[in-house]
Design a protein around this motif. Structure first.
Motif, short mmCIF file in Angstrom:
data_model
loop_
_atom_site.label_atom_id
_atom_site.label_comp_id
_atom_site.label_asym_id
_atom_site.label_seq_id
_atom_site.Cartn_x
_atom_site.Cartn_y
_atom_site.Cartn_z
N ARG A 1 99.68 -29.55 -55.24
CA ARG A 1 100.16 -28.21 -55.58
C ARG A 1 101.52 -28.27 -56.27
NH1 ARG A 1 97.72 -23.88 -56.77
NH2 ARG A 1 96.27 -24.31 -55.07
N PHE B 1 97.57 -20.42 -60.33
CA PHE B 1 98.95 -20.76 -59.99
C PHE B 1 99.72 -19.49 -59.65
CE2 PHE B 1 103.38 -21.58 -60.98
CZ PHE B 1 103.60 -22.80 -60.37
N PRO C 1 97.96 -26.77 -47.19
CA PRO C 1 98.09 -26.27 -48.56
C PRO C 1 97.03 -25.25 -48.98
CG PRO C 1 97.09 -28.45 -48.57
CD PRO C 1 97.48 -28.17 -47.15
N GLY D 1 94.91 -28.15 -58.93
CA GLY D 1 95.03 -27.39 -57.69
C GLY D 1 93.99 -26.30 -57.53
#
Length: 311
Positions: free
Chosen positions: A191, A219, A259, A62
């Motif tokens: 994600r 994150f 996202p 991600g």
């Protein structure tokens, strides 16, 4: 798509107003890790498989939104090699290159997988023991388009073998196989899969640890953005006293379609009309009569018919 840039004004431990709970020191360290990973991607040499593994890793972790330019440069170089058949004899390298290139819009002919068929047109038995290759083959098959029978065949072949293998092996590897079958990358929300991939992402090469360090920090940074947005959406829910308190349900749709971390304002704004859909549904559930329901159904049917006739 733009990159999120973080420029802390000074190095201290005071919480940031933009990212509540994260200190400026944390943000400076995060920015440093971004540059470390950027250097690794820029310096990757002629090792095709290593370059592909790096790109796959940043996407699954991600953190690819920081490195669009670097990823594009690597894929452009790899595409030239790929169409010259430089990596068509190694199953894992082939499927990984095929998937990464095709999902970024490069044209790659699916016939390259015919290299793994025998003279009778059957999939070669020797690849049936290559679990990593089979997982990659299944992932690649998810990007098939109509008429690509070879990819459909390879997808069915790999799926059958992986399901059979999954039931007879160690739990750790079996979990990875299950994740691949249940959540192929192309059809998943990256994600939401980061934590799972982080736990399975192992190796001895130095770049792996650098990538993981950034992914863990990123994150937490993105989580702080999402938490801030959820608080805003929750405040909206409190104002709508007659509706069910379901802000997370409303918010999941914008989170899935938008996202990129920089699109915070857009996610919150999109949540508002989506909430109205659920509110109208609640109104029908609580106050609607049978006649209201039939009338609504007729409007929906007539509208869909007109739309189909238009096209």
């Amino acid at each position: 798509m733009s990159t999120v840039h973080i420029h802390p004004s000074r190095k201290d431990n005071h919480p940031s107003t933009e990212y509540p709970g994260l200190t400026n020191e944390f943000q400076m360290e995060h920015a440093k890790k971004v540059e470390e990973v950027r250097s690794v991607l820029k310096e990757v040499g002629e090792d095709t498989l290593k370059a592909l593994l790096m790109i796959d890793a940043v996407q699954r972790l991600g953190i690819d939104y920081h490195f669009h330019g670097e990823i594009e440069a690597v894929l452009e170089r790899l595409y030239t090699k790929f169409i010259k058949s430089d990596c068509h004899n190694d199953l894992y390298e082939l499927e990984l290159g095929f998937r990464l290139l095709r999902q970024e819009g490069y044209y790659v002919n699916a016939d390259v997988f015919n290299n793994f068929k025998d003279k009778e047109g059957k999939v070669q038995g020797k690849i049936s023991q290559d679990i990593e290759g089979l997982m990659g083959l299944y992932e690649a098959s998810q990007l098939s388009i109509k008429g690509e029978d070879i990819l459909e065949e390879m997808g069915n072949f790999s799926s059958q073998l992986l399901n059979a293998w999954n039931t007879n092996n160690d739990q750790s590897q079996a979990r990875i196989v299950r994740n691949t079958l249940g959540h192929p990358h192309h059809k998943s929300l990256a994600r939401f899969m980061v934590k799972s991939f982080l736990s399975d992402f192992q190796g001895t090469e130095g770049w792996i640890n650098v990538f993981k360090e950034l992914a863990k920090m990123d994150f937490n940074l993105v989580k702080s953005i999402h938490q801030k947005e959820i608080r805003q959406v929750s405040n909206l829910a409190k104002e709508l006293k007659f509706a069910r308190n379901q802000p997370l349900k409303w918010y999941m749709w914008p989170l899935a379609v938008l996202p990129h971390p920089s699109l915070s304002e857009q996610r919150v704004e999109l949540t508002k009309p989506i909430s109205l859909v659920y509110i109208i549904d609640d109104i029908f559930d609580v106050h609607g009569t049978l006649d209201d329901s039939l009338y609504s159904q007729k409007l929906s049917t007539d509208g869909n018919t007109r739309l189909l006739n238009h096209y």
